[in-house]
Design a protein around this motif. Structure first.
Motif, PDB file in Angstrom:
ATOM      1  N   CYS A  46      11.688  77.800  32.789  1.00 26.96           N
ATOM      2  CA  CYS A  46      10.268  77.750  32.465  1.00 26.96           C
ATOM      3  C   CYS A  46      10.063  77.528  30.966  1.00 26.96           C
ATOM      4  CB  CYS A  46       9.564  79.022  32.934  1.00 26.96           C
ATOM      5  SG  CYS A  46      10.112  80.528  32.113  1.00 26.96           S
ATOM      6  N   HIS A  47      10.930  78.114  30.134  1.00 28.17           N
ATOM      7  CA  HIS A  47      10.825  77.942  28.679  1.00 28.17           C
ATOM      8  C   HIS A  47      11.262  76.541  28.249  1.00 28.17           C
ATOM      9  CE1 HIS A  47       9.841  82.132  28.386  1.00 28.17           C
ATOM     10  NE2 HIS A  47      10.968  82.465  28.997  1.00 28.17           N
ATOM     11  N   ILE A  48      12.293  76.016  28.905  1.00 21.49           N
ATOM     12  CA  ILE A  48      12.733  74.648  28.605  1.00 21.49           C
ATOM     13  C   ILE A  48      11.607  73.672  28.922  1.00 21.49           C
ATOM     14  CG2 ILE A  48      14.312  72.810  29.318  1.00 21.49           C
ATOM     15  CD1 ILE A  48      16.421  75.058  29.799  1.00 21.49           C
ATOM     16  N   THR A  49      11.013  73.817  30.084  1.00 20.33           N
ATOM     17  CA  THR A  49       9.927  72.927  30.492  1.00 20.33           C
ATOM     18  C   THR A  49       8.756  73.015  29.524  1.00 20.33           C
ATOM     19  OG1 THR A  49      10.588  73.194  32.790  1.00 20.33           O
ATOM     20  CG2 THR A  49       8.380  72.346  32.399  1.00 20.33           C
ATOM     21  N   ARG A  50       8.423  74.219  29.116  1.00 20.82           N
ATOM     22  CA  ARG A  50       7.326  74.405  28.163  1.00 20.82           C
ATOM     23  C   ARG A  50       7.675  73.770  26.815  1.00 20.82           C
ATOM     24  NH1 ARG A  50       6.921  79.907  27.734  1.00 20.82           N
ATOM     25  NH2 ARG A  50       5.963  79.914  29.777  1.00 20.82           N
ATOM     26  N   ASN A  51       8.917  73.870  26.391  1.00 20.85           N
ATOM     27  CA  ASN A  51       9.333  73.348  25.095  1.00 20.85           C
ATOM     28  C   ASN A  51       9.267  71.820  25.037  1.00 20.85           C
ATOM     29  OD1 ASN A  51      10.412  73.735  22.423  1.00 20.85           O
ATOM     30  ND2 ASN A  51      12.331  72.919  23.215  1.00 20.85           N
ATOM     31  N   TRP A  52       9.583  71.138  26.135  1.00 21.34           N
ATOM     32  CA  TRP A  52       9.597  69.679  26.060  1.00 21.34           C
ATOM     33  C   TRP A  52       8.330  69.041  26.643  1.00 21.34           C
ATOM     34  CZ3 TRP A  52      14.580  68.641  29.353  1.00 21.34           C
ATOM     35  CH2 TRP A  52      14.307  68.761  30.705  1.00 21.34           C
ATOM     36  N   ARG A  53       7.357  69.885  26.964  1.00 19.70           N
ATOM     37  CA  ARG A  53       6.104  69.381  27.520  1.00 19.70           C
ATOM     38  C   ARG A  53       5.469  68.341  26.587  1.00 19.70           C
ATOM     39  NH1 ARG A  53       1.882  73.802  28.388  1.00 19.70           N
ATOM     40  NH2 ARG A  53       3.811  74.757  29.033  1.00 19.70           N
ATOM     41  N   GLY A  54       5.107  67.191  27.166  1.00 13.29           N
ATOM     42  CA  GLY A  54       4.419  66.156  26.402  1.00 13.29           C
ATOM     43  C   GLY A  54       5.320  65.311  25.525  1.00 13.29           C
ATOM     44  N   ARG A  55       6.598  65.590  25.512  1.00  9.64           N
ATOM     45  CA  ARG A  55       7.518  64.804  24.680  1.00  9.64           C
ATOM     46  C   ARG A  55       8.275  63.811  25.562  1.00  9.64           C
ATOM     47  NH1 ARG A  55       9.696  69.814  21.155  1.00  9.64           N
ATOM     48  NH2 ARG A  55       7.716  70.258  20.151  1.00  9.64           N
ATOM     49  N   THR A  59      15.126  75.358  22.505  1.00 11.54           N
ATOM     50  CA  THR A  59      14.333  76.324  23.259  1.00 11.54           C
ATOM     51  C   THR A  59      14.741  77.747  22.889  1.00 11.54           C
ATOM     52  OG1 THR A  59      14.143  74.771  25.102  1.00 11.54           O
ATOM     53  CG2 THR A  59      13.697  77.091  25.570  1.00 11.54           C
ATOM     54  N   THR A  60      13.761  78.534  22.465  1.00 10.95           N
ATOM     55  CA  THR A  60      13.967  79.959  22.168  1.00 10.95           C
ATOM     56  C   THR A  60      12.740  80.717  22.664  1.00 10.95           C
ATOM     57  OG1 THR A  60      12.966  79.734  19.982  1.00 10.95           O
ATOM     58  CG2 THR A  60      15.360  79.498  20.096  1.00 10.95           C
ATOM     59  N   THR A  61      12.850  82.028  22.665  1.00 11.05           N
ATOM     60  CA  THR A  61      11.713  82.873  23.034  1.00 11.05           C
ATOM     61  C   THR A  61      11.566  83.985  22.003  1.00 11.05           C
ATOM     62  OG1 THR A  61      13.009  84.410  24.365  1.00 11.05           O
ATOM     63  CG2 THR A  61      12.122  82.460  25.495  1.00 11.05           C
ATOM     64  N   ARG A  62      10.453  84.682  22.075  1.00 10.64           N
ATOM     65  CA  ARG A  62      10.231  85.820  21.161  1.00 10.64           C
ATOM     66  C   ARG A  62      11.248  86.930  21.376  1.00 10.64           C
ATOM     67  NH1 ARG A  62       4.390  84.981  22.447  1.00 10.64           N
ATOM     68  NH2 ARG A  62       4.937  86.243  24.240  1.00 10.64           N
ATOM     69  N   THR A  63      11.771  87.030  22.594  1.00 13.98           N
ATOM     70  CA  THR A  63      12.741  88.090  22.874  1.00 13.98           C
ATOM     71  C   THR A  63      14.148  87.723  22.410  1.00 13.98           C
ATOM     72  OG1 THR A  63      13.197  87.253  25.101  1.00 13.98           O
ATOM     73  CG2 THR A  63      11.437  88.912  24.868  1.00 13.98           C
ATOM     74  N   GLY A  64      14.335  86.487  21.924  1.00 12.80           N
ATOM     75  CA  GLY A  64      15.626  86.102  21.371  1.00 12.80           C
ATOM     76  C   GLY A  64      16.474  85.191  22.227  1.00 12.80           C
ATOM     77  N   LEU A  65      15.933  84.722  23.356  1.00 15.84           N
ATOM     78  CA  LEU A  65      16.694  83.800  24.195  1.00 15.84           C
ATOM     79  C   LEU A  65      17.065  82.552  23.400  1.00 15.84           C
ATOM     80  CD1 LEU A  65      17.752  82.795  26.976  1.00 15.84           C
ATOM     81  CD2 LEU A  65      15.468  81.826  27.329  1.00 15.84           C
TER      82      LEU A  65
END
Length: 168
Positions: free
Chosen positions: A95-104, A119-125
């Motif tokens: 879900c984070h990968i998809t959000r990161n490349w959205r529109g690119r 791709t990273t998250t606030r929790t450190g992923l």
């Protein structure tokens, strides 16, 4: 999951069992071994169908080769058919990968790998990625003799979905 790190292989050929096992191999070499130096066993949770299906003979054959190569036991637990939505990795990473490349525009494998790795998250992923430029042909057959030679131990609970390939 507990290390808050992930790996994604981007292939240029077919999604086969050999590609799936090569993805595990690449994860182990780049992330797994450094994180889990004392590991004697890997646990893979896998969907019930596709290239890593519980009925895919090439999947088991290639995993046996990997177990032998790495000197590790490789345990596999397949999700029952229709339940891959329970696979936590789908919710934790993709879900984070998809959000990161959205529109690119995904114009090349290099761009895809770079966007995944960013791709990273606030929790450190943190997610790493690499291109698998190997050929993974369709239609590779595994003989009955090759299957009999597997050093496989089936679990007492749904051994068709839960098993360990012992290194030889």
């Amino acid at each position: 999951m507990t290390a808050d790190k992930g790996w994604v292989s981007v292939g240029i050929d077919h999604d086969t069992a050999s590609f799936a096992v090569e993805s595990v191999r690449r994860w182990w070499r780049s992330m797994g071994r450094p994180l889990y130096r004392d590991a004697g066993r890997l646990l893979i949770t896998a969907d019930g169908g596709g290239s890593n299906s519980s009925r895919n003979r090439l999947w088991k054959f290639e995993l046996q080769r990997l177990a032998d190569e790495l000197g590790l036991k490789i345990s596999v637990s397949h999700f029952p058919p229709g339940t891959s939505k329970w696979n936590r990795i789908e919710h934790r990473m993709f879900c984070h990968i998809t959000r990161n490349w959205r529109g690119r525009p995904l114009v090349s494998c290099q761009v895809i790998v770079a966007l995944i790795a960013a791709t990273t998250t606030r929790t450190g992923l943190k997610i790493r990625s690499g291109i698998d430029d190997n050929e993974h042909p369709l239609g590779v057959k595994v003989s009955d003799e090759q299957m009999k030679a597997l050093n496989i131990r089936r679990d007492g609970f749904h051994g068709e979905w839960n098993y360990t390939l012992m290194n030889r």
